[in-house]
Design an enzyme around this catalytic site. Sequence first.
Site, PDB file in Angstrom:
ATOM      1  N   THR A  99       0.295  13.017   4.837  1.00  0.00           N
ATOM      2  CA  THR A  99       0.508  13.543   6.187  1.00  0.00           C
ATOM      3  C   THR A  99       1.466  14.714   6.042  1.00  0.00           C
ATOM      4  OG1 THR A  99       0.269  11.339   7.133  1.00  0.00           O
ATOM      5  CG2 THR A  99       1.269  13.024   8.530  1.00  0.00           C
ATOM      6  N   LYS A 174      -4.177  14.311  13.008  1.00  0.00           N
ATOM      7  CA  LYS A 174      -3.173  13.271  12.688  1.00  0.00           C
ATOM      8  C   LYS A 174      -1.952  13.435  13.603  1.00  0.00           C
ATOM      9  CE  LYS A 174      -0.800  10.163  10.274  1.00  0.00           C
ATOM     10  NZ  LYS A 174      -1.086   8.765  10.032  1.00  0.00           N
ATOM     11  N   LYS A 242       9.475  12.254   9.936  1.00  0.00           N
ATOM     12  CA  LYS A 242       8.837  13.407   9.274  1.00  0.00           C
ATOM     13  C   LYS A 242       7.624  13.853  10.090  1.00  0.00           C
ATOM     14  CE  LYS A 242       5.886  12.477   6.210  1.00  0.00           C
ATOM     15  NZ  LYS A 242       4.463  12.411   5.913  1.00  0.00           N
TER      16      LYS A 242
HETATM   17  N1  LIG Z   1       2.691   3.827   4.620  1.00  0.00           N
HETATM   18  C1  LIG Z   1       1.907   3.989   5.685  1.00  0.00           C
HETATM   19  O1  LIG Z   1       1.686   3.056   6.478  1.00  0.00           O
HETATM   20  C2  LIG Z   1       1.238   5.321   5.936  1.00  0.00           C
HETATM   21  C3  LIG Z   1       0.224   5.395   6.911  1.00  0.00           C
HETATM   22  C4  LIG Z   1      -0.409   6.600   7.137  1.00  0.00           C
HETATM   23  C5  LIG Z   1      -0.022   7.742   6.450  1.00  0.00           C
HETATM   24  N2  LIG Z   1       0.987   7.661   5.525  1.00  0.00           N
HETATM   25  C6  LIG Z   1       1.374   8.893   4.806  1.00  0.00           C
HETATM   26  O2  LIG Z   1       0.864   8.811   3.485  1.00  0.00           O
HETATM   27  C7  LIG Z   1       1.763   9.471   2.586  1.00  0.00           C
HETATM   28  C8  LIG Z   1       2.232   8.485   1.514  1.00  0.00           C
HETATM   29  O3  LIG Z   1       2.844   7.376   2.151  1.00  0.00           O
HETATM   30  P1  LIG Z   1       3.254   6.050   1.334  1.00  0.00           P
HETATM   31  O4  LIG Z   1       3.631   5.036   2.354  1.00  0.00           O
HETATM   32  O5  LIG Z   1       2.230   5.738   0.310  1.00  0.00           O
HETATM   33  O6  LIG Z   1       4.591   6.576   0.632  1.00  0.00           O
HETATM   34  P2  LIG Z   1       5.343   6.012  -0.663  1.00  0.00           P
HETATM   35  O7  LIG Z   1       5.052   4.572  -0.876  1.00  0.00           O
HETATM   36  O8  LIG Z   1       6.763   6.445  -0.532  1.00  0.00           O
HETATM   37  O9  LIG Z   1       4.647   6.822  -1.857  1.00  0.00           O
HETATM   38  C9  LIG Z   1       4.797   8.205  -2.025  1.00  0.00           C
HETATM   39  C10 LIG Z   1       4.117   8.605  -3.306  1.00  0.00           C
HETATM   40  O10 LIG Z   1       4.274  10.010  -3.501  1.00  0.00           O
HETATM   41  C11 LIG Z   1       4.890  10.236  -4.764  1.00  0.00           C
HETATM   42  N3  LIG Z   1       5.709  11.445  -4.662  1.00  0.00           N
HETATM   43  C12 LIG Z   1       6.597  11.756  -3.693  1.00  0.00           C
HETATM   44  N4  LIG Z   1       7.157  12.954  -3.929  1.00  0.00           N
HETATM   45  C13 LIG Z   1       6.583  13.422  -5.060  1.00  0.00           C
HETATM   46  C14 LIG Z   1       6.733  14.615  -5.812  1.00  0.00           C
HETATM   47  N5  LIG Z   1       7.575  15.582  -5.430  1.00  0.00           N
HETATM   48  N6  LIG Z   1       5.996  14.753  -6.943  1.00  0.00           N
HETATM   49  C15 LIG Z   1       5.130  13.785  -7.323  1.00  0.00           C
HETATM   50  N7  LIG Z   1       4.953  12.638  -6.657  1.00  0.00           N
HETATM   51  C16 LIG Z   1       5.668  12.465  -5.545  1.00  0.00           C
HETATM   52  C17 LIG Z   1       5.690   8.995  -5.031  1.00  0.00           C
HETATM   53  O11 LIG Z   1       5.999   8.871  -6.405  1.00  0.00           O
HETATM   54  P3  LIG Z   1       7.116   7.801  -6.900  1.00  0.00           P
HETATM   55  O12 LIG Z   1       6.390   6.505  -7.096  1.00  0.00           O
HETATM   56  O13 LIG Z   1       7.633   8.374  -8.162  1.00  0.00           O
HETATM   57  O14 LIG Z   1       8.180   7.735  -5.819  1.00  0.00           O
HETATM   58  C18 LIG Z   1       4.708   7.933  -4.535  1.00  0.00           C
HETATM   59  O15 LIG Z   1       3.673   7.738  -5.461  1.00  0.00           O
HETATM   60  C19 LIG Z   1       2.920  10.023   3.452  1.00  0.00           C
HETATM   61  O16 LIG Z   1       2.644  11.366   3.774  1.00  0.00           O
HETATM   62  C20 LIG Z   1       2.861   9.132   4.691  1.00  0.00           C
HETATM   63  O17 LIG Z   1       3.390   9.792   5.842  1.00  0.00           O
HETATM   64  C21 LIG Z   1       1.619   6.478   5.245  1.00  0.00           C
END
Ligand SMILES: NC(=O)c1ccc[n+]([C@@H]2O[C@H](COP(=O)([O-])OP(=O)(O)OC[C@H]3O[C@@H](n4cnc5c(N)ncnc54)[C@H](OP(=O)(O)O)[C@@H]3O)[C@@H](O)[C@H]2O)c1
Length: 290
Positions: A99, A174, A242
């Site tokens: 997102t 979104k 965010k």
């Molecule tokens: N969680 C939800 O319910 C949900 C629902 C809809 C949309 N989203 C969106 O989906 C996206 C991911 O969410 P998530 O919940 O999966 O987050 P998360 O669990 O915090 O995972 C984030 C991922 O991105 C990686 N990452 C972050 N910064 C990076 C960088 N600079 N370089 C390389 N890798 C990087 C992290 O690596 P590390 O493992 O090393 O930290 C991890 O693999 C976000 O944009 C969020 O807003 C989330």
Amino acid sequence: MSPTAAWIGLGVMGYPMAGHLKSKGGVPVTVFNRTAEKAARWAGQFKDKAAPTPAEAAKGADFVFACVGNDDDLRQVTIGKDGAFQAMKKGAVFIDHTTASADVARELHAVAAAKGLGFVDAPVSGGQAGAENGVLTVMCGGEEGDFTKAAPLIAHYSRMCRLLGGPGSGQLAKMVNQICIAGLVQGLSEGINFGMKAGLDMEAVIEVISKGAAGSWQMDNRHKTMIADKFDFGFAVDWMRKDLGICLAEANNNGASLPVTALIDQFYADVQKMGGRRWDTSSLIARLRK
Ligand SMILES: NC(=O)c1ccc[n+]([C@@H]2O[C@H](COP(=O)([O-])OP(=O)(O)OC[C@H]3O[C@@H](n4cnc5c(N)ncnc54)[C@H](OP(=O)(O)O)[C@@H]3O)[C@@H](O)[C@H]2O)c1
């Protein structure tokens, strides 16, 4: 021949999504994750490969997927040092499930096009459970040809996926999704808090009113934990702030009025101050109980 894929970002969402692509779709997937242990765990669980950089994961793949945190993270894994765009072959398509802003989607679409690559912005809705059960909603922006190639792969972890316009349109859709949710969760919080203060059996009340005009996904999936004051799961308040920041910035550009969204953003800032940065977004009710 089966297409091949790379997956960048194995967080709460990316890990199971990449898993479905491999296990349900039978697509060979090479993963990259910043924290390498997670990539090794994924590769062990799904019996495929992990690479040490986004570029190495993307080399030779027909499709490269990403699900990272925000605009800066996305730039880093695409056009940054060892980014995927350096190594992708001509004609390959990058599908971004992060997102992020519509601006970064348009920017990366243009960089990709100049290199002969496709780029589809494809943020998702449905949360951790939607990713784990492979039933996400995916909102896409980009070129029709790229979308048509990517859609059968996205189908392995979604139940609704549609192209909604040119580059950035998925991210704009979104934003609409998040704007609709923000005020709704506050309304649900106020309703449950009011009912509890009035001495009602709120489980029973919700069972009844969820079948009427007040029903919603948030009501069905979050009322039990809101009543029980439990928020240690789900979609984090930090992520929601965010997202609301992206919505407010976009509204600043297009002139839309978002008074409730702006207010709820401040309410979430209160929740962060209460220690709730990683709490689920339904924790707006905790603010009313302070
Ligand atoms: N969680 C939800 O319910 C949900 C629902 C809809 C949309 N989203 C969106 O989906 C996206 C991911 O969410 P998530 O919940 O999966 O987050 P998360 O669990 O915090 O995972 C984030 C991922 O991105 C990686 N990452 C972050 N910064 C990076 C960088 N600079 N370089 C390389 N890798 C990087 C992290 O690596 P590390 O493992 O090393 O930290 C991890 O693999 C976000 O944009 C969020 O807003 C989330």
